[in-house]
Write an enzyme that holds these catalytic residues in place. Structure first.
Site, PDB file in Angstrom:
ATOM      1  N   CYS A  33       0.834  -1.213   0.000  1.00 25.43           N
ATOM      2  CA  CYS A  33       0.000   0.000   0.000  1.00 25.43           C
ATOM      3  C   CYS A  33       0.863   1.256   0.000  1.00 25.43           C
ATOM      4  O   CYS A  33       0.366   2.340  -0.266  1.00 25.43           O
ATOM      5  CB  CYS A  33      -0.938   0.011   1.192  1.00 25.43           C
ATOM      6  SG  CYS A  33      -0.080   0.026   2.771  1.00 25.43           S
ATOM      7  N   CYS A 103      -2.473  -3.268   8.392  1.00 23.72           N
ATOM      8  CA  CYS A 103      -2.158  -1.938   8.914  1.00 23.72           C
ATOM      9  C   CYS A 103      -1.702  -2.039  10.374  1.00 23.72           C
ATOM     10  O   CYS A 103      -0.804  -1.315  10.798  1.00 23.72           O
ATOM     11  CB  CYS A 103      -3.370  -1.022   8.824  1.00 23.72           C
ATOM     12  SG  CYS A 103      -4.282  -1.161   7.272  1.00 23.72           S
TER      13      CYS A 103
END
Ligand code: FES
Length: 145
Positions: A33, A103
């Site tokens: 990402c 994350c």
């Protein structure tokens, strides 16, 4: 999609910023990402984390997990901080959607990278701490920005 706690930490992140002359600083990134997280630790002579700050260039879940991670390691010993896994951070946030689990991994890795830096600076070995995989060296970092 997000729990109230995630939204709260995303909107009002705790301990955001940096520490001047930190005992340890770690920067990690997720290649997929492209998000980056940096964690600063101030550790006293007894090995207790007195201060912790973070900077995250990333998604909302990355901001929320870094914020919660800082809350969880503050005031802890190095060994206790090592127990703050991404699972622990997620649980403290009442969960994350499956696509956002990576994350929270970034938060765990950022803590480990900062502890690794601390250990290297002080010439010590922290039991159970492995060199973080996603550590971004200073050179690579400059290219990133
Ligand atoms: Fe990359 Fe969240 S999408 S850290």
């Amino acid at each position: 999609m997000y729990s109230e706690k995630v939204m709260d930490h995303f909107k009002n992140p705790r301990n955001m910023g940096e520490i001047e002359n930190p005992s340890g600083v770690g920067t990690v990134g997720n290649a997929k990402c492209g998000d980056i997280m940096r964690m600063f630790l101030d550790i006293d002579e007894n090995g207790v984390i007195q201060e912790v700050k973070f900077k995250t260039f990333g998604c909302g879940a990355a901001v929320a997990t870094s914020s919660m991670a800082t809350e969880l390691v503050k005031g802890k010993t190095i060994q206790e901080a090592l127990q703050v896994t991404n699972k622990a951070v997620m649980e403290a946030l009442d969960g994350l959607p499956p696509v956002k689990v990576h994350c929270s991994l970034l938060a765990e890795e950022a803590i480990h990278a900062a502890l690794w830096d601390y250990a290297e600076k002080h010439g010590i070995k922290i039991e159970g701490l492995q060199k973080p995989k996603n550590d971004i060296s200073e050179e690579e970092e400059e290219e990133e920005y």
